[in-house]
Design a protein around this motif. Structure first.
Motif, PDB file in Angstrom:
ATOM      1  N   GLY A  56      -1.261  -0.073 -10.429  1.00 58.84           N
ATOM      2  CA  GLY A  56      -0.852  -1.406 -10.848  1.00 58.84           C
ATOM      3  C   GLY A  56       0.231  -1.431 -11.901  1.00 58.84           C
ATOM      4  N   ALA A  57       0.858  -0.276 -12.199  1.00 53.71           N
ATOM      5  CA  ALA A  57       1.822  -0.206 -13.288  1.00 53.71           C
ATOM      6  C   ALA A  57       3.226   0.063 -12.777  1.00 53.71           C
ATOM      7  N   VAL A  58       4.219  -0.289 -13.632  1.00 49.17           N
ATOM      8  CA  VAL A  58       5.615   0.043 -13.378  1.00 49.17           C
ATOM      9  C   VAL A  58       6.062   0.983 -14.499  1.00 49.17           C
TER      10      VAL A  58
ATOM     11  N   PRO B 276       0.813  -1.228   0.000  1.00 50.14           N
ATOM     12  CA  PRO B 276       0.000   0.000   0.000  1.00 50.14           C
ATOM     13  C   PRO B 276       0.844   1.274   0.000  1.00 50.14           C
ATOM     14  N   ALA B 277       1.705   1.395  -0.984  1.00 52.05           N
ATOM     15  CA  ALA B 277       2.554   2.567  -1.125  1.00 52.05           C
ATOM     16  C   ALA B 277       2.938   2.710  -2.577  1.00 52.05           C
ATOM     17  N   VAL B 278       3.406   3.888  -2.934  1.00 53.10           N
ATOM     18  CA  VAL B 278       4.064   4.081  -4.221  1.00 53.10           C
ATOM     19  C   VAL B 278       5.542   3.792  -4.007  1.00 53.10           C
ATOM     20  N   THR B 279       6.108   2.907  -4.805  1.00 52.94           N
ATOM     21  CA  THR B 279       7.495   2.495  -4.662  1.00 52.94           C
ATOM     22  C   THR B 279       8.348   3.163  -5.734  1.00 52.94           C
ATOM     23  N   VAL B 280       9.436   3.795  -5.293  1.00 52.71           N
ATOM     24  CA  VAL B 280      10.403   4.395  -6.214  1.00 52.71           C
ATOM     25  C   VAL B 280      11.725   3.655  -6.027  1.00 52.71           C
ATOM     26  N   LEU B 281      12.218   3.062  -7.095  1.00 51.85           N
ATOM     27  CA  LEU B 281      13.469   2.324  -7.058  1.00 51.85           C
ATOM     28  C   LEU B 281      14.545   3.160  -7.744  1.00 51.85           C
TER      29      LEU B 281
ATOM     30  N   ALA C 192       6.503   2.369  -9.136  1.00 54.10           N
ATOM     31  CA  ALA C 192       5.400   1.418  -9.157  1.00 54.10           C
ATOM     32  C   ALA C 192       4.264   1.945  -8.290  1.00 54.10           C
ATOM     33  N   GLY C 193       3.065   1.911  -8.817  1.00 52.00           N
ATOM     34  CA  GLY C 193       1.915   2.417  -8.087  1.00 52.00           C
ATOM     35  C   GLY C 193       1.482   1.485  -6.974  1.00 52.00           C
ATOM     36  N   PRO C 194       0.600   1.959  -6.092  1.00 53.69           N
ATOM     37  CA  PRO C 194       0.127   1.117  -4.987  1.00 53.69           C
ATOM     38  C   PRO C 194      -0.576  -0.129  -5.516  1.00 53.69           C
TER      39      PRO C 194
ATOM     40  N   ARG D 181     -10.417  -0.721  -3.044  1.00 56.03           N
ATOM     41  CA  ARG D 181      -9.181  -1.476  -3.267  1.00 56.03           C
ATOM     42  C   ARG D 181      -8.138  -1.118  -2.217  1.00 56.03           C
ATOM     43  N   ALA D 182      -8.094   0.155  -1.817  1.00 59.11           N
ATOM     44  CA  ALA D 182      -7.150   0.561  -0.770  1.00 59.11           C
ATOM     45  C   ALA D 182      -7.433  -0.184   0.529  1.00 59.11           C
TER      46      ALA D 182
END
Length: 292
Positions: free
Chosen positions: A115-117, A44-49, A73-75, A210-211
């Motif tokens: 749901g996307a990268v 449940p977060a936005v991920t930044v790599l 990547a979105g939540p 969904r959250a």
């Protein structure tokens, strides 16, 4: 840097010495000799790599699209076990952003990330390559965390805040560990269900229902990884029964409650995000401020 050993896999894991100056930001550093199809479990977060090492990770989505280098990547990305990562000699700073602050930091609404990268340079342009170069030049993880934190703070300060009601609704979902009805959320903020759905999705990147399910799943999955039995987790986490838990874990992680405990993406959390649990660094006491 600490060592994470999971089966045949050995990772180096680094943690910042202090919390970020921006509430809703979590960071960890990783040095991984080999990523061999690591399954990305929805979070449940936005991920930044932010990658900077000699190797370059490749993230492959369920449609077969390949994303190289630094990505966002979105939540909830990875639902059904359809997103995996490969790479050798990977070094990166992984940032987890509360959806409440993601729009300000990224400069765009997370709605398009659901749901996307996405390659980071598609959002940040040349700044993505500049941050990669600067991270690679620094001599220590602590210096890299400091640089990353300054970047996030600058972008957050210049970006747009979400509606106070939306921020408050997100915090309620997290504080309740997903055990709350969307109708109750709408009533608490004084909005119609339709208005809450529209604002929540456009500003946080995922609809409220969904959250709720994602936060509940994340809490349950970490309890399973900690060794708790599925029946107890199902009862305590608000599932109707153990079969309900099974269906949700399969939908989000693409595996069973028994097998999800073997996922390195989850098992490393006790080192990478100690004490965080279900994204608690984005929770706290709900209030009606636009910034957490």
């Amino acid at each position: 840097m600490r060592t994470f050993v999971h089966g045949a896999e050995t990772w180096g894991v680094a943690r910042p010495p202090r919390p970020s100056r921006v509430a809703g930001v979590g960071m960890a550093g990783f040095r991984v000799r080999e990523l061999d199809g690591l399954r990305m479990v929805p979070h449940p977060a936005v991920t930044v790599l932010l990658e900077f090492g000699a190797g370059s990770p490749v993230v492959v989505g369920p449609d077969g699209d390949r994303r190289c280098g630094s990505v966002v990547a979105g939540p909830g990305t990875g639902a059904g076990g359809g997103v995996r990562a490969w790479g050798e000699n990977v070094e990166c700073v992984q940032v987890r952003l509360s959806p409440v602050i993601a729009r300000a930091v990224l400069g765009v609404s997370p709605e398009g990330l659901d749901g996307a990268v996405v390659p980071l340079d598609a959002l940040w342009g040349r700044e993505a390559s500049r941050i990669r170069e600067r991270l690679g030049e620094l001599p220590s993880w602590q210096a890299r965390f400091a640089l990353t934190d300054a970047l996030l703070a600058r972008r957050y300060g210049a970006g747009p805040a979400v509606d106070p009601e939306v921020a408050w609704a997100w915090h309620r979902v997290v504080a309740a560990r997903g055990m709350i009805r969307v109708d109750d959320l709408a009533a608490e903020v004084g909005w119609s269900r339709k208005r809450l759905w529209s604002r929540f999705r456009s500003q946080l990147g995922t609809p409220p229902k969904r959250a709720v399910k994602l936060v509940r799943f994340d809490h349950a999955a970490h309890r399973l990884v900690a060794g708790e039995g599925a029946a107890r987790v199902a009862a305590d986490a608000g599932y109707a029964d153990q079969s309900h838990l099974h269906r949700d874990v399969m939908a989000f992680a693409g595996t069973t409650p028994g097998a999800v405990t073997a996922e390195p993406f989850l098992a490393v959390d006790h080192l990478a995000w100690p004490g965080r649990g279900t994204f608690t660094f984005a929770a706290g006491t709900p209030d009606r401020t636009a910034r957490p």
